[in-house]
Enzyme design. Structure first.
Site, PDB file in Angstrom:
ATOM      1  N   ASP A  38       9.027 103.921 -36.618  1.00 20.30           N
ATOM      2  CA  ASP A  38       8.737 103.562 -35.222  1.00 20.30           C
ATOM      3  C   ASP A  38       7.227 103.352 -35.070  1.00 20.30           C
ATOM      4  O   ASP A  38       6.424 104.147 -35.567  1.00 20.30           O
ATOM      5  CB  ASP A  38       9.220 104.678 -34.278  1.00 20.30           C
ATOM      6  N   ILE A  39       6.848 102.305 -34.364  1.00 23.17           N
ATOM      7  CA  ILE A  39       5.427 101.953 -34.229  1.00 23.17           C
ATOM      8  C   ILE A  39       4.682 102.948 -33.321  1.00 23.17           C
ATOM      9  O   ILE A  39       3.471 103.112 -33.461  1.00 23.17           O
ATOM     10  CB  ILE A  39       5.282 100.501 -33.715  1.00 23.17           C
ATOM     11  N   HIS A 105      19.951 100.685 -31.902  1.00 22.76           N
ATOM     12  CA  HIS A 105      19.191 101.437 -32.912  1.00 22.76           C
ATOM     13  C   HIS A 105      19.329 102.921 -32.656  1.00 22.76           C
ATOM     14  O   HIS A 105      19.390 103.367 -31.507  1.00 22.76           O
ATOM     15  CB  HIS A 105      17.709 101.044 -32.889  1.00 22.76           C
ATOM     16  N   PHE A 106      19.352 103.661 -33.744  1.00 23.02           N
ATOM     17  CA  PHE A 106      19.268 105.121 -33.671  1.00 23.02           C
ATOM     18  C   PHE A 106      17.837 105.529 -33.966  1.00 23.02           C
ATOM     19  O   PHE A 106      17.165 104.925 -34.801  1.00 23.02           O
ATOM     20  CB  PHE A 106      20.170 105.777 -34.722  1.00 23.02           C
ATOM     21  N   HIS A 107      17.397 106.581 -33.290  1.00 25.78           N
ATOM     22  CA  HIS A 107      16.131 107.241 -33.606  1.00 25.78           C
ATOM     23  C   HIS A 107      16.441 108.466 -34.459  1.00 25.78           C
ATOM     24  O   HIS A 107      17.377 109.213 -34.147  1.00 25.78           O
ATOM     25  CB  HIS A 107      15.450 107.762 -32.333  1.00 25.78           C
TER      26      HIS A 107
END
Ligand code: 5GP
Ligand code: ZN
Length: 141
Positions: A38-39, A105-107
């Site tokens: 993740d950015i 999306h999954f985190h």
């Protein structure tokens, strides 16, 4: 297949990453899924696991793509456990749930003992140096 993002004209940012047209620190890829850093990580090693097929939410995907996501999640959780044994696995479905990128999306958010993991926190942009280190730590199975 790349799609327009929620804002209309602009292409979907995660489709662009999947197609390797936009940069990302990718740590895993197979025929159906991609995992990358993740950015704006909540914590060190915060990963996003996405389906290559565009769909806004999990229930928009065919069953096979849902299962492919779960398989990749299993692999990525095992890798994240090298960084921290505890982590949150999250999926935001819809704006009211905090979704801002409308490509499912999954985190995976490693936890390092913060007092309250769900408290809003500042999110410094991913540093290039740490990104390189993390790609090294998370790219192998
Ligand atoms: P959401 O709130 O939609 O569940 O989460 C979207 C996540 O995508 C956020 O955590 C945000 O930091 C991340 N993100 C947004 N744009 C980019 C990008 O261009 N590259 C990467 N690596 N992450 C992004
Ligand atoms: Zn997309």
């Amino acid at each position: 297949m790349p799609r327009a993002g929620a804002e209309g004209g602009k292409p979907c940012v995660f489709c662009e990453i999947v197609a390797h047209r936009a940069p990302a620190h990718i740590v895993y890829e197979d025929e159906s899924t991609v995992a990358f850093l993740d950015i704006f990580p909540f914590t060190r090693g915060h990963l996003l696991v996405v389906s290559k097929r565009h769909g806004a939410r999990l229930t928009d995907l065919p069953f096979e793509d849902q299962m492919a996501l779960i398989r990749t999640l299993d692999e990525m959780c095992r890798r994240v456990e090298r960084l921290a044994p505890d982590y949150n696995l999250a999926l935001n479905a819809g704006a009211a749930a905090g979704q801002v990128v409308f490509h499912v999306h999954f985190h995976i958010i490693p936890r390092y003992g913060e007092a309250n993991p769900f408290r809003a926190s500042t999110r410094p942009r991913l540093s290039p140096t740490d990104a390189e280190a993390l790609v090294g730590e998370l790219s192998s199975s």
